[in-house]
Design an enzyme around this catalytic site. Structure first.
Site, PDB file in Angstrom:
ATOM      1  N   TYR A   3       0.859  -1.198   0.000  1.00  0.00           N
ATOM      2  CA  TYR A   3       0.000   0.000   0.000  1.00  0.00           C
ATOM      3  C   TYR A   3       0.887   1.237   0.000  1.00  0.00           C
ATOM      4  O   TYR A   3       1.882   1.277   0.723  1.00  0.00           O
ATOM      5  CB  TYR A   3      -0.897   0.026   1.249  1.00  0.00           C
TER       6      TYR A   3
ATOM      7  N   GLU B 269      -0.483   4.927  -0.544  1.00  0.00           N
ATOM      8  CA  GLU B 269      -1.215   6.166  -0.818  1.00  0.00           C
ATOM      9  C   GLU B 269      -0.276   7.369  -0.758  1.00  0.00           C
ATOM     10  O   GLU B 269       0.579   7.454   0.132  1.00  0.00           O
ATOM     11  CB  GLU B 269      -2.335   6.382   0.208  1.00  0.00           C
TER      12      GLU B 269
ATOM     13  N   ASP C 116      -6.906  12.481 -25.534  1.00  0.00           N
ATOM     14  CA  ASP C 116      -6.923  11.112 -25.032  1.00  0.00           C
ATOM     15  C   ASP C 116      -6.283  10.268 -26.127  1.00  0.00           C
ATOM     16  O   ASP C 116      -6.887   9.998 -27.166  1.00  0.00           O
ATOM     17  CB  ASP C 116      -8.377  10.701 -24.781  1.00  0.00           C
TER      18      ASP C 116
ATOM     19  N   THR D  40      -4.138   5.203 -21.860  1.00  0.00           N
ATOM     20  CA  THR D  40      -3.995   3.919 -21.193  1.00  0.00           C
ATOM     21  C   THR D  40      -2.617   3.386 -21.568  1.00  0.00           C
ATOM     22  O   THR D  40      -1.967   3.904 -22.482  1.00  0.00           O
ATOM     23  CB  THR D  40      -5.069   2.904 -21.649  1.00  0.00           C
TER      24      THR D  40
ATOM     25  N   LYS E 252      -2.723  -0.534 -24.676  1.00  0.00           N
ATOM     26  CA  LYS E 252      -3.177  -0.695 -26.070  1.00  0.00           C
ATOM     27  C   LYS E 252      -1.937  -0.721 -26.972  1.00  0.00           C
ATOM     28  O   LYS E 252      -1.118  -1.631 -26.825  1.00  0.00           O
ATOM     29  CB  LYS E 252      -4.172   0.408 -26.419  1.00  0.00           C
TER      30      LYS E 252
ATOM     31  N   ARG F 255      -2.388  -3.269 -18.077  1.00  0.00           N
ATOM     32  CA  ARG F 255      -3.553  -2.395 -17.980  1.00  0.00           C
ATOM     33  C   ARG F 255      -3.208  -1.284 -17.000  1.00  0.00           C
ATOM     34  O   ARG F 255      -2.631  -1.525 -15.945  1.00  0.00           O
ATOM     35  CB  ARG F 255      -4.770  -3.168 -17.503  1.00  0.00           C
TER      36      ARG F 255
HETATM   37  N1  DSN Z   1     -12.516  -0.439 -24.433  1.00  0.00           N
HETATM   38  C1  DSN Z   1     -11.682   0.516 -25.123  1.00  0.00           C
HETATM   39  C2  DSN Z   1     -11.670   0.275 -26.589  1.00  0.00           C
HETATM   40  O1  DSN Z   1     -11.882  -0.849 -26.986  1.00  0.00           O
HETATM   41  O2  DSN Z   1     -11.441   1.179 -27.369  1.00  0.00           O
HETATM   42  C3  DSN Z   1     -12.044   1.904 -24.799  1.00  0.00           C
HETATM   43  O3  DSN Z   1     -12.209   2.060 -23.431  1.00  0.00           O
END
Ligand code: DSN
Length: 451
Positions: free
Chosen positions: A46, A48, A197, A223, A226, A232
């Site tokens: 932990y 924080e 984004d 994120t 991807k 993640r």
């Molecule tokens: N789930 C993501 C996507 O597939 O683009 C977006 O949050």
């Protein structure tokens, strides 16, 4: 491990990932190092707070991990500030609202049905519930032509009329490059914060194959799992332009993430993000990013040859958005998703610009190449996959033909649609050609190991 049930499911998932071709454009295969670090002892901690300012003891190693992740993020994207604690993309975006807006403020973003994201102000998202949101769509005409699909006059008009405090630029289903300069001109004219984004294209930006928003926007969210190919997770960055507009932005963002929205950061995730960022800083990642786009373009060309209408006329990034309504009528993306799944090709149904049906029964499919490129597949494999997709679509076409000349799924009474889909699945599961395609896909896929 003696949890037999979970073990079995893990094995089945491994088999699925190895034997099929993953074309969901937001998915990827993280490196084995990233996966290993995710299950390291950092999972137990932990912490924080932020490095050197924690609420718990024993954080000397966590501090160093987080500082490393921050330094690597700053270097990779060329920004002066990064927060690497957001659990994932949606909390990261919500933190941007908390840092820049008060409840009820006006914000503007690309509509979900036009390829945006829920957190860019959709009415069912907290971002649309606690803020007044204005949504912009794409151009209404010539959407299959290769052209910038944003209608900047319309976006400018909306911005001037509603004076948003925050404008989002970024998408989950847009196959072309973004012209960040044009969005920046609009945001500057109305003195709004401009947040990009880049979740989908972060790896392409890092690899130098998509323009960076860094000179034009104030805030960047992404994120990490991807095209960036990490665990993640998510990050929020502030640019020099952002610091100039609001020198307190970094502090506001840190406070919004913790204690505003989150508790303890997932330190194992932070460590894995640091590993992924280091991987993305290597020259081989540039090659990977370029190959993603080459593959996407090869796949797009094959699908066009097969007669599909592609939004934006093709792909300039990792992603392809195909309109299936000329083939099957409105609302039929689900049939392609299901039949292709049975053939070992995973993608998702998706709305298309000017969607004639609904988000639950959208008329298109969205597919992309980040994951298959990680496995080492190249243009040759993309052409093969494209051909197999067209074959599966023609099997669906035959099924529809058998329903009669005037058949339209979208015109079925709502309560009959589920049953129609179930029957379709039952029949397609037994289809010999689908089984044959599945075997061909498996044979090809197994030549490309996953990390
Ligand atoms: N789930 C993501 C996507 O597939 O683009 C977006 O949050």
């Amino acid at each position: 491990m003696n949890d037999k049930k979970i073990e079995k499911l893990i094995n089945l998932e491994e088999k699925r990932q190895k034997e099929g071709v993953e074309l969901i454009p937001s998915e990827n295969y993280a490196s084995s190092k990233v996966r290993k670090v995710l299950s390291s002892y950092f999972v137990n901690k932990y912490s924080e707070g932020y490095p050197k300012k924690r609420y718990y003891g024993g954080n000397e190693n966590v501090d160093d991990v987080e500082l490393l992740a921050i330094e690597r993020a700053k270097k990779l994207f060329g920004v002066p500030f990064a927060n690497v604690q957001p659990y994932s993309g949606s909390p990261a975006n919500l933190a941007v609202y908390l840092a820049t807006c008060k409840p009820g403020d006006v914000v503007m973003g690309q509509a979900l049905t036009a390829g945006g994201h829920l957190t860019h102000g959709h009415s069912v998202s907290a971002t649309g519930i606690f803020f007044k949101t204005i949504q912009y769509a794409l151009k209404k005409t010539d959407v299959y032509k290769k052209q910038d699909l944003f209608d900047y006059d319309e976006i400018r008009k909306l911005a001037k009329e509603y004076k948003p405090r925050l404008i989002w630029v970024g998408a989950t289903a847009y196959p072309l490059k973004f012209d960040y300069k044009k969005f920046a001109e609009i945001a500057d004219e109305v003195d709004a914060y401009l947040a990009s984004d880049i979740a989908h294209i972060a790896g392409l930006i890092a690899g130098g194959v998509h323009p960076s928003p860094v000179d034009y926007v104030h805030i960047i969210t992404t994120t990490t799992h991807k095209t960036l190919r990490g665990p993640r997770g998510a990050m929020i960055m502030v640019t020099e332009k952002g610091l100039k507009k609001d020198p307190e932005l970094p502090e506001k963002i840190n406070k919004a993430v913790f204690p505003g929205l989150q508790g303890g950061p997932h330190d194992n995730q932070t460590a894995a993000i640091a590993v992924a960022l280091n991987e993305a800083l290597q020259p081989s990642f540039k090659k990977y990013a370029h190959q993603i786009v080459k593959n996407s373009q090869a796949l797009a060309e094959e699908l066009k040859k097969g007669g599909l209408n592609l939004v934006g006329g093709g792909s300039e990034n990792h992603l392809i958005l195909a309109d299936l309504s000329p083939l099957f009528g409105p609302g039929c993306g689900v049939f392609a998703q299901k039949a292709l799944d049975l053939a070992g090709i995973t993608l998702n149904k998706n709305t298309i610009p000017n969607e004639p049906a609904s988000p639950f029964y959208p008329s298109g499919i969205r597919l992309g190449t980040p994951a298959s490129t990680t496995r080492g597949m190249k243009e040759k494999e993309m052409r093969f996959i494209g051909k197999k997709i067209i074959e599966v679509l023609s099997i669906i076409k035959n099924y529809f033909k058998k329903q009669g000349n005037n058949f339209s799924f979208w015109n079925l009474p709502k309560e009959k649609r589920g049953e129609f889909i179930k029957n379709f699945e039952k029949t397609i599961k037994k289809n010999r050609d689908i089984k044959k395609i599945k075997n061909e896909i498996k044979k090809m896929a197994l030549k490309f190991p996953i990390p």
